[in-house]
Write an enzyme that holds these catalytic residues in place. Sequence first.
Site, PDB file in Angstrom:
ATOM      1  N   SER A  31      27.231  84.876   0.658  1.00 39.19           N
ATOM      2  CA  SER A  31      26.478  84.741  -0.587  1.00 39.19           C
ATOM      3  C   SER A  31      24.983  84.841  -0.337  1.00 39.19           C
ATOM      4  O   SER A  31      24.199  84.778  -1.284  1.00 39.19           O
ATOM      5  CB  SER A  31      26.796  83.391  -1.240  1.00 39.19           C
ATOM      6  OG  SER A  31      26.306  82.345  -0.424  1.00 39.19           O
ATOM      7  N   CYS A  51      28.310  60.619  23.731  1.00 39.20           N
ATOM      8  CA  CYS A  51      27.849  61.591  24.730  1.00 39.20           C
ATOM      9  C   CYS A  51      28.268  61.122  26.117  1.00 39.20           C
ATOM     10  O   CYS A  51      27.978  59.980  26.504  1.00 39.20           O
ATOM     11  CB  CYS A  51      26.323  61.710  24.646  1.00 39.20           C
ATOM     12  SG  CYS A  51      25.623  62.682  25.984  1.00 39.20           S
ATOM     13  N   CYS A  89      25.162  66.498  22.449  1.00 41.76           N
ATOM     14  CA  CYS A  89      24.508  65.199  22.310  1.00 41.76           C
ATOM     15  C   CYS A  89      23.596  65.204  21.084  1.00 41.76           C
ATOM     16  O   CYS A  89      22.758  66.097  20.933  1.00 41.76           O
ATOM     17  CB  CYS A  89      23.690  64.888  23.561  1.00 41.76           C
ATOM     18  SG  CYS A  89      22.823  63.299  23.434  1.00 41.76           S
ATOM     19  N   HIS A 137      25.463  79.874  13.256  1.00 39.55           N
ATOM     20  CA  HIS A 137      25.507  78.513  12.697  1.00 39.55           C
ATOM     21  C   HIS A 137      26.372  77.589  13.551  1.00 39.55           C
ATOM     22  O   HIS A 137      26.742  76.509  13.114  1.00 39.55           O
ATOM     23  CB  HIS A 137      26.026  78.541  11.254  1.00 39.55           C
ATOM     24  CG  HIS A 137      25.064  79.202  10.299  1.00 39.55           C
ATOM     25  ND1 HIS A 137      25.385  79.533   9.011  1.00 39.55           N
ATOM     26  CD2 HIS A 137      23.771  79.591  10.471  1.00 39.55           C
ATOM     27  CE1 HIS A 137      24.334  80.118   8.419  1.00 39.55           C
ATOM     28  NE2 HIS A 137      23.347  80.159   9.286  1.00 39.55           N
ATOM     29  N   CYS A 156      24.722  60.155  28.037  1.00 37.22           N
ATOM     30  CA  CYS A 156      23.783  59.068  27.681  1.00 37.22           C
ATOM     31  C   CYS A 156      24.383  58.059  26.716  1.00 37.22           C
ATOM     32  O   CYS A 156      23.709  57.121  26.309  1.00 37.22           O
ATOM     33  CB  CYS A 156      22.494  59.645  27.107  1.00 37.22           C
ATOM     34  SG  CYS A 156      22.669  60.212  25.402  1.00 37.22           S
ATOM     35  N   TYR A 197      33.818  67.003   9.287  1.00 39.15           N
ATOM     36  CA  TYR A 197      33.951  68.071  10.291  1.00 39.15           C
ATOM     37  C   TYR A 197      35.314  68.059  10.956  1.00 39.15           C
ATOM     38  O   TYR A 197      35.891  69.115  11.220  1.00 39.15           O
ATOM     39  CB  TYR A 197      32.809  67.989  11.321  1.00 39.15           C
ATOM     40  CG  TYR A 197      31.565  68.628  10.774  1.00 39.15           C
ATOM     41  CD1 TYR A 197      31.421  70.015  10.765  1.00 39.15           C
ATOM     42  CD2 TYR A 197      30.571  67.868  10.189  1.00 39.15           C
ATOM     43  CE1 TYR A 197      30.321  70.620  10.205  1.00 39.15           C
ATOM     44  CE2 TYR A 197      29.455  68.458   9.616  1.00 39.15           C
ATOM     45  CZ  TYR A 197      29.337  69.839   9.630  1.00 39.15           C
ATOM     46  OH  TYR A 197      28.254  70.437   9.056  1.00 39.15           O
ATOM     47  N   VAL A 255      31.675  79.007  11.292  1.00 35.82           N
ATOM     48  CA  VAL A 255      31.758  78.012  12.365  1.00 35.82           C
ATOM     49  C   VAL A 255      33.219  77.794  12.761  1.00 35.82           C
ATOM     50  O   VAL A 255      33.530  76.868  13.502  1.00 35.82           O
ATOM     51  CB  VAL A 255      31.104  76.681  11.910  1.00 35.82           C
ATOM     52  CG1 VAL A 255      29.610  76.863  11.702  1.00 35.82           C
ATOM     53  CG2 VAL A 255      31.747  76.139  10.626  1.00 35.82           C
TER      54      VAL A 255
END
Length: 277
Positions: free
Chosen positions: A212, A168, A134, A126, A171, A71, A108
Site C-alpha cells: 500500500s 537477552c 537485544c 522490515h 545482558c 508477535y 517479516v
Amino acid sequence: MNENLRPALDTIRNGGRVAVLTGAGISAESGIPTFRGQDGYWTVGSREYHPQELATWAMFSRHPERVWPWYLYRRSICANAQPNVGHDALVRLEKHLRDRFTLITQNVDGLHIRAGNSLERTYEIHGNLHRRRCAESCCPEQWAIPEGVSTPKRNGTLANDDPALLRCPRCDAWTRPHVLWFDECYDEEKYRYESSLNVAVQADLLIVVGTSGATNLPMQVGAIAARRGAAIIDINPTENPFSQLAQRIPSGVVLTGSAGTILPTLVDHLIHGSDDA
Ligand code: NAD
Ligand code: ZN
C-alpha cells in the site's frame, strides 16, 4: 500478456537489472493477514490496538509483555503458512536472472526465503519476526525464538515462563522481535537501507507486488527507479501510490489483480518472452 510489457522484456533480454519490491499482499494468499483488515487489530483487556500503536518502540519500552504476545501469535500464523505460487514465481525469476535480481521485501514472515529465494539477494527491510535481538542493543547478534516460548492465542497474553525465556542471553535485558517499528529508522546494518537505495539506482525494471506504499523506504525505491527511467510494473488488486507512479511514466504498467493470479504468468512471460528474441 500486455503489449505494454515490451520495455520490461527488453530489459531482461538486454541484460538489465530487476528489482522486486513486495509487501503484505503477496502473502495474503498464504493466509497471512495484511495490516488493513480486522485481523490486524489486537485487543489488550478491553482496548483495541492498531498495528501503528502496537508496533512501536514507545509501546514495547513501556509494555513488552503486551507487544510480545502479538508477535508470537503472528509468528505462529506465519510458521503455519506455506509460500504460494506468487512466492514461487519470484524464485523462478531469481534462478533465471541470478545476480541481476534483487528482492526487497517489507514482509517479516520469512516466506520468500522458505520458498527458495536466496538470503544474499533478499533484503528483509522490515526484519523477520522469527528472530529476536537485544532490546538494549548490547550486541548485534540475533537469535531464534527459543523453544518452549508459548504460542498465545489471538488477543492472548504471555505464559509465566516466557519473560525469562525472552531475556537477552548476554545482558539479561528483554529481547525484542527483529522488526522495524513505526517509530524507528531504517539503517544499513539491520535493514539494508543503503543497499536498497543502491538497488533502486541500478534497477532497469522495478516490479512492485502487494504493497500500500505506507512506508518510507519502499516509496523512495519507487521514486528513485522512476526518476532514473526504470520500467515499473505494479501488481495489486487496488489502486495505490505505486500504481499511480506507474501510470505517470511511459514504461509503467499496472496489472490489477492478486499476486497469485498475475505473478506466475508475468514471470513466465518475462523469462520465455525474453528468450525468443
Ligand atoms: P499493507 O497491509 O499496508 O497493504 C497490503 C497491500 O496488499 C494493499 O495494497 C492490498 O491492496 C494488497 N493486496 C491484498 N491482497 C493482495 C493479493 N492477493 N495480491 C496482491 N496484493 C494484495 O502492507 P504493506 O504495504 O506491506 O505495509 C504494511 C507493513 O506491514 C509492512 O511494514 C510489513 O512489514 C507489515 N506486515 C507484514 C506482513 C507479512 O510479513 N506477511 C503482514 C502484515 C503486515
Ligand atoms: Zn543484551
